[in-house]
Scaffold this active site. Sequence first.
Site, PDB file in Angstrom:
ATOM      1  N   ARG A   1      -9.397   7.631   4.118  1.00  8.63           N
ATOM      2  CA  ARG A   1      -8.821   6.470   3.417  1.00  8.63           C
ATOM      3  C   ARG A   1      -8.600   6.782   1.942  1.00  8.63           C
ATOM      4  NH1 ARG A   1     -12.770   1.796   4.663  1.00  8.63           N
ATOM      5  NH2 ARG A   1     -11.189   0.415   3.802  1.00  8.63           N
TER       6      ARG A   1
ATOM      7  N   ARG B   1       0.819  -1.208   0.000  1.00 10.21           N
ATOM      8  CA  ARG B   1       0.000   0.000   0.000  1.00 10.21           C
ATOM      9  C   ARG B   1       0.855   1.260   0.000  1.00 10.21           C
ATOM     10  NH1 ARG B   1      -4.947  -2.164   2.318  1.00 10.21           N
ATOM     11  NH2 ARG B   1      -6.607  -0.640   2.381  1.00 10.21           N
TER      12      ARG B   1
ATOM     13  N   ARG C   1     -18.184  -1.716   9.204  1.00  6.65           N
ATOM     14  CA  ARG C   1     -16.822  -1.529   9.711  1.00  6.65           C
ATOM     15  C   ARG C   1     -16.665  -0.091  10.170  1.00  6.65           C
ATOM     16  NH1 ARG C   1     -12.919  -3.901   5.104  1.00  6.65           N
ATOM     17  NH2 ARG C   1     -11.695  -2.114   5.760  1.00  6.65           N
TER      18      ARG C   1
ATOM     19  N   ARG D   1     -21.372  -1.201   2.801  1.00  2.00           N
ATOM     20  CA  ARG D   1     -20.693  -2.476   3.049  1.00  2.00           C
ATOM     21  C   ARG D   1     -20.986  -2.973   4.466  1.00  2.00           C
ATOM     22  NH1 ARG D   1     -14.468  -3.074   1.345  1.00  2.00           N
ATOM     23  NH2 ARG D   1     -13.988  -1.729   3.109  1.00  2.00           N
TER      24      ARG D   1
HETATM   25  P1  AMP Z   1      -8.556  -3.085   3.871  1.00  3.73           P
HETATM   26  O1  AMP Z   1      -9.439  -4.122   4.432  1.00  3.73           O
HETATM   27  O2  AMP Z   1      -7.554  -3.627   2.894  1.00  3.73           O
HETATM   28  O3  AMP Z   1      -9.310  -1.896   3.308  1.00  3.73           O
HETATM   29  O4  AMP Z   1      -7.674  -2.517   5.096  1.00  3.73           O
HETATM   30  C1  AMP Z   1      -8.271  -1.875   6.206  1.00  3.73           C
HETATM   31  C2  AMP Z   1      -7.258  -1.055   6.971  1.00  3.73           C
HETATM   32  O5  AMP Z   1      -6.191  -1.902   7.431  1.00  3.73           O
HETATM   33  C3  AMP Z   1      -6.550   0.030   6.154  1.00  3.73           C
HETATM   34  O6  AMP Z   1      -7.309   1.229   6.069  1.00  3.73           O
HETATM   35  C4  AMP Z   1      -5.269   0.217   6.958  1.00  3.73           C
HETATM   36  O7  AMP Z   1      -5.493   0.956   8.137  1.00  3.73           O
HETATM   37  C5  AMP Z   1      -4.938  -1.214   7.373  1.00  3.73           C
HETATM   38  N1  AMP Z   1      -4.096  -1.885   6.350  1.00  3.73           N
HETATM   39  C6  AMP Z   1      -4.445  -2.943   5.553  1.00  3.73           C
HETATM   40  N2  AMP Z   1      -3.449  -3.289   4.725  1.00  3.73           N
HETATM   41  C7  AMP Z   1      -2.431  -2.419   4.988  1.00  3.73           C
HETATM   42  C8  AMP Z   1      -1.132  -2.232   4.460  1.00  3.73           C
HETATM   43  N3  AMP Z   1      -0.670  -3.014   3.460  1.00  3.73           N
HETATM   44  N4  AMP Z   1      -0.371  -1.235   4.978  1.00  3.73           N
HETATM   45  C9  AMP Z   1      -0.817  -0.440   5.976  1.00  3.73           C
HETATM   46  N5  AMP Z   1      -2.038  -0.552   6.516  1.00  3.73           N
HETATM   47  C10 AMP Z   1      -2.853  -1.526   6.037  1.00  3.73           C
END
Ligand code: AMP
Length: 210
Positions: A167, A88, A156, A123
């Site tokens: 985000r 990310r 969530r 969601r």
């Molecule tokens: P997601 O389910 O992929 O949208 O991830 C939810 C949250 O988890 C993100 O908004 C970040 O706070 C954290 N997160 C997930 N993957 C990463 C990553 N590769 N690097 C940093 N934070 C992450």
Amino acid sequence: MRLILLGPPGAGKGTQAKSISEKLDICTISTGAMLRAAIRDNTPLGKEAQEYIDKGKLVPDETVVAIVKERLSLPDCEKGYILDGFPRTIAQAEAIDKNGIKIDKVLSLEVDDDVITERLSGRRECKECGATYHILYNPSEKGEKCDKCGGELICRKDDEPETIRNRMKVYHEETEPIKAYYETQGKVVTVKGRDKVEDTQKAVFSALGI
Ligand code: AMP
């Protein structure tokens, strides 16, 4: 196939990862799902991650890289894997290369910001097993309960409006540049996300040649 799924939050990476995973019989490694599981289990990792996630910020690179490295060392990753939500940041992408982690393709799933906001706010996620739904596009047959395990469906915390804005900002600033990083390696295929999950799936399978 060692694949990265790149795209904004709510682009449908998790949903597409599931279809590709089933089709190719390879595992999906979702850093977001791993971090949320750690929060549910109240582990030290979960405690560290929670404050970042709740604010829509990124968890520090070192922490995320460490959990992915550990996960990739498990035997089920030998025949391939899908990385969903990782890398990310450019630093995470560089860590992949430095650690000798092999990537064959990067699928960039592209969806406009206004569509994302609508998707994220509708969601829902199962509190127990983490299965995801959408109140309009992919509702649970059991209403407020999970079709798979009967658990309660919740929004969530990071899908609340202010966190969504954060985000998206983080995505544009930190994550979007990763596409160019992999373009220089000639690994990127781009698919435009459609309204219907099945239409996106067809476009994804065709772009990946699977
Ligand atoms: P997601 O389910 O992929 O949208 O991830 C939810 C949250 O988890 C993100 O908004 C970040 O706070 C954290 N997160 C997930 N993957 C990463 C990553 N590769 N690097 C940093 N934070 C992450």
